[in-house]
Design an enzyme around this catalytic site. Structure first.
Site, PDB file in Angstrom:
ATOM      1  N   GLU A   1     -80.987  -3.348  25.523  1.00 40.52           N
ATOM      2  CA  GLU A   1     -79.986  -3.412  26.585  1.00 40.52           C
ATOM      3  C   GLU A   1     -80.518  -2.583  27.743  1.00 40.52           C
ATOM      4  O   GLU A   1     -80.502  -1.352  27.696  1.00 40.52           O
ATOM      5  CB  GLU A   1     -78.644  -2.876  26.082  1.00 40.52           C
ATOM      6  CG  GLU A   1     -78.174  -3.680  24.884  1.00 40.52           C
ATOM      7  CD  GLU A   1     -76.695  -3.996  24.918  1.00 40.52           C
ATOM      8  OE1 GLU A   1     -76.299  -4.931  24.220  1.00 40.52           O
ATOM      9  OE2 GLU A   1     -75.941  -3.327  25.639  1.00 40.52           O
TER      10      GLU A   1
ATOM     11  N   CYS B   1     -74.800   1.082  33.951  1.00 40.11           N
ATOM     12  CA  CYS B   1     -75.797  -0.004  33.983  1.00 40.11           C
ATOM     13  C   CYS B   1     -75.276  -1.240  34.704  1.00 40.11           C
ATOM     14  O   CYS B   1     -76.056  -1.950  35.326  1.00 40.11           O
ATOM     15  CB  CYS B   1     -76.229  -0.353  32.567  1.00 40.11           C
ATOM     16  SG  CYS B   1     -74.868  -0.812  31.508  1.00 40.11           S
TER      17      CYS B   1
HETATM   18  P1  NAD Z   1     -84.361   6.050  29.158  1.00 40.27           P
HETATM   19  O1  NAD Z   1     -85.022   4.768  28.960  1.00 40.27           O
HETATM   20  O2  NAD Z   1     -85.061   7.085  29.959  1.00 40.27           O
HETATM   21  O3  NAD Z   1     -84.039   6.774  27.772  1.00 40.27           O
HETATM   22  C1  NAD Z   1     -83.310   6.169  26.712  1.00 40.27           C
HETATM   23  C2  NAD Z   1     -83.785   6.700  25.380  1.00 40.27           C
HETATM   24  O4  NAD Z   1     -85.157   6.431  25.257  1.00 40.27           O
HETATM   25  C3  NAD Z   1     -83.640   8.210  25.147  1.00 40.27           C
HETATM   26  O5  NAD Z   1     -83.089   8.421  23.858  1.00 40.27           O
HETATM   27  C4  NAD Z   1     -85.054   8.741  25.192  1.00 40.27           C
HETATM   28  O6  NAD Z   1     -85.314   9.791  24.294  1.00 40.27           O
HETATM   29  C5  NAD Z   1     -85.890   7.567  24.807  1.00 40.27           C
HETATM   30  N1  NAD Z   1     -87.193   7.575  25.470  1.00 40.27           N
HETATM   31  C6  NAD Z   1     -87.468   7.974  26.735  1.00 40.27           C
HETATM   32  N2  NAD Z   1     -88.790   7.833  26.999  1.00 40.27           N
HETATM   33  C7  NAD Z   1     -89.351   7.327  25.882  1.00 40.27           C
HETATM   34  C8  NAD Z   1     -90.676   6.929  25.537  1.00 40.27           C
HETATM   35  N3  NAD Z   1     -91.702   7.039  26.384  1.00 40.27           N
HETATM   36  N4  NAD Z   1     -90.893   6.439  24.309  1.00 40.27           N
HETATM   37  C9  NAD Z   1     -89.870   6.311  23.418  1.00 40.27           C
HETATM   38  N5  NAD Z   1     -88.610   6.672  23.692  1.00 40.27           N
HETATM   39  C10 NAD Z   1     -88.337   7.158  24.896  1.00 40.27           C
HETATM   40  O7  NAD Z   1     -83.005   5.638  29.751  1.00 40.27           O
HETATM   41  P2  NAD Z   1     -81.994   6.577  30.432  1.00 40.27           P
HETATM   42  O8  NAD Z   1     -82.601   7.104  31.693  1.00 40.27           O
HETATM   43  O9  NAD Z   1     -81.483   7.547  29.439  1.00 40.27           O
HETATM   44  O10 NAD Z   1     -80.830   5.533  30.801  1.00 40.27           O
HETATM   45  C11 NAD Z   1     -80.758   4.894  32.021  1.00 40.27           C
HETATM   46  C12 NAD Z   1     -81.111   3.438  31.911  1.00 40.27           C
HETATM   47  O11 NAD Z   1     -80.351   2.812  30.894  1.00 40.27           O
HETATM   48  C13 NAD Z   1     -80.783   2.648  33.171  1.00 40.27           C
HETATM   49  O12 NAD Z   1     -81.846   1.804  33.490  1.00 40.27           O
HETATM   50  C14 NAD Z   1     -79.571   1.830  32.789  1.00 40.27           C
HETATM   51  O13 NAD Z   1     -79.397   0.659  33.525  1.00 40.27           O
HETATM   52  C15 NAD Z   1     -79.828   1.580  31.355  1.00 40.27           C
HETATM   53  N6  NAD Z   1     -78.577   1.266  30.658  1.00 40.27           N
HETATM   54  C16 NAD Z   1     -78.393   0.002  30.181  1.00 40.27           C
HETATM   55  C17 NAD Z   1     -77.208  -0.326  29.533  1.00 40.27           C
HETATM   56  C18 NAD Z   1     -76.980  -1.704  28.988  1.00 40.27           C
HETATM   57  O14 NAD Z   1     -76.118  -1.846  28.153  1.00 40.27           O
HETATM   58  N7  NAD Z   1     -77.698  -2.704  29.409  1.00 40.27           N
HETATM   59  C19 NAD Z   1     -76.224   0.648  29.371  1.00 40.27           C
HETATM   60  C20 NAD Z   1     -76.449   1.922  29.892  1.00 40.27           C
HETATM   61  C21 NAD Z   1     -77.646   2.224  30.502  1.00 40.27           C
END
Ligand code: NAD
Length: 405
Positions: free
Chosen positions: A210, A244
């Site tokens: 997502e 999001c």
């Molecule tokens: P993110 O991708 O930075 O992090 C999400 C998770 O990924 C965290 O638990 C983090 O520890 C892990 N992570 C980060 N870097 C990583 C790596 N290199 N390798 C493995 N794991 C890693 O996302 P965020 O900044 O926390 O959230 C914001 C994003 O989420 C926005 O783009 C938003 O649109 C999206 N979002 C989507 C939805 C949806 O349902 N489509 C809902 C909410 C947020």
């Protein structure tokens, strides 16, 4: 990282022993989860306040309330979802019966982001548990208070062989991804989504990703100006735009732009007060990195409302940007903050063809009254979910799918 291996093995053993297969144990798990939330609401509000300065009202509407209705909806349908589905059998197989049987995957990893740190960690877990899986949740390290509280509450309430929260940063997530899971559910940014899919492919583990993106809102010439502005202000600036499916940018018909912007400003002031930086119920930006990224966008176009910020509290005023083009930085990536750029159009074909050439949006909103045109927009564009004459509210209907195309 032996403890990660152990956590997964422990869950696999529990799953293999059939502990999650019957209806009553799944039902009991969901009820325990609901009770856990109910009994600890005060702590949950406090954690969300610490991480994002979320108000109690906002925390209820967008996090706890959502989870309560998700659990209630799941409990209501669980029995019928679990039942084998009888399907017709062709004549050539005379004497046989045919069924589709719903089978759990096994051990599921849920990786969640910081913007709705409770909701987005638990909502996928509710579905996975209802389906008879064991779940390891890896909450976002950027919402530390919620992550810590969730880990403590889950540990107090559940057998770690069924649900286990593993806290940690990127290194922990990457180490977890080296383990073999049976399903991975990731909510987060597109770039990290690619990393997750790569890691999952090593074990051929299926994934749900997502992700984010730029979700447009089109405001047509015949839209109800006052109501559209009111709804868009709430949808965009709730959680300081860190949603999001928040409208990322607006496409406004040139003929109504002046009036529409006036209404946007009026409703922004009504919702967040004249001094939002000092409104303790106004959400902050999650961290300095995102704060600095967002401040950079304030140089684009011209600011017609807001634009002030406070580096100490990490707050940025609800800000409206005018004179924006697709060349501006603010239009290159998902904004994920309280900055709302406005583009204008003369004929609807302009936004429709422009949006169609971009990545398919997670959400799309159209504001206008003409039934034929509403239908045209829906048919012409492909998007994950959306609403006509509203924004974000479609998420509140559990009968609708969510998460992208
Ligand atoms: P993110 O991708 O930075 O992090 C999400 C998770 O990924 C965290 O638990 C983090 O520890 C892990 N992570 C980060 N870097 C990583 C790596 N290199 N390798 C493995 N794991 C890693 O996302 P965020 O900044 O926390 O959230 C914001 C994003 O989420 C926005 O783009 C938003 O649109 C999206 N979002 C989507 C939805 C949806 O349902 N489509 C809902 C909410 C947020």
């Amino acid at each position: 990282m032996n403890h990660l291996k152990h956590a997964v093995e422990n869950q696999r053993k529990f799953f293999m022993n059939g502990n999650t297969m019957d209806y009553s144990s799944r039902r009991e798990t969901l009820i325990s989860l609901k009770n856990m939330l109910k009994e600890n609401e005060a702590e949950i509000y406090y954690a969300l306040k610490q991480d994002l300065t979320k108000s109690k009202h906002e925390a209820y509407v967008t996090e706890l309330g959502f989870l309560y209705s998700e659990i209630a909806f799941t409990l209501k349908h669980l029995k019928s979802w679990m039942a084998p589905e009888r399907v017709p059998t062709p004549l050539s197989h005379k004497g046989s019966k045919s069924f589709i049987v719903k089978d759990p995957y096994g051990v599921v990893l849920v990786i969640s982001p910081w913007n709705y740190p409770l909701h987005l960690a638990l909502a996928p877990a509710i579905s996975a548990l209802a389906a008879g899986n064991c779940v390891i949740i890896k909450p976002s390290e950027h919402a530390k208070a919620t992550s810590e509280l969730l880990a403590a509450l889950i540990a107090e309430t559940f057998n770690p062989a069924l649900i286990h929260v593993i806290e940690g940063d990127v290194d922990t997530t990457q180490a977890l991804l080296k383990q073999k899971f049976d399903y991975i559910f990731f909510t987060g940014s597109t770039n990290i989504g690619k990393e997750i899919m790569k890691a999952a492919s090593e074990h051929l583990t299926p994934v749900t990703l997502e992700l984010g993106g730029k979700s447009p809102a089109i405001i047509d010439r015949d839209a109800n100006i006052n109501l559209s502005a009111k709804r868009l202000v709430w949808a965009k600036f709730t959680n300081a735009g860190q949603t999001c499916v928040a409208p990322d940018y607006l496409y406004v018909h040139e003929k109504i732009k002046f009036k529409f912007v006036r209404e946007l400003v009026k409703h922004t002031k009504a919702l967040f007060g004249k001094r939002p930086l000092y409104n303790e119920n106004y959400t902050k930006i999650i961290n300095e990195k995102h704060f600095n990224r967002l401040i950079g966008y304030l140089d684009d176009g011209s600011i017609i409302h807001g634009g002030d910020f406070d580096a100490e509290s990490l707050r940025i005023e609800p800000t409206i940007l005018d004179q924006i083009t697709w060349e501006d930085d603010v239009m290159q990536e998902e904004i994920f903050g309280p900055i709302l750029p406005i583009l204008t159009f003369q004929t609807l074909e302009e936004p429709l063809y422009t949006i169609k050439q971009k990545e398919k949006p997670l959400a799309l909103y159209y504001f206008g009254e003409n039934e034929r045109i509403k239908q045209k927009v829906m048919e012409f564009l492909s998007f994950g979910g959306g609403a006509i004459n509203d924004a974000v509210y479609h998420l509140g209907n559990p009968n609708l799918p969510f998460g992208g195309i």
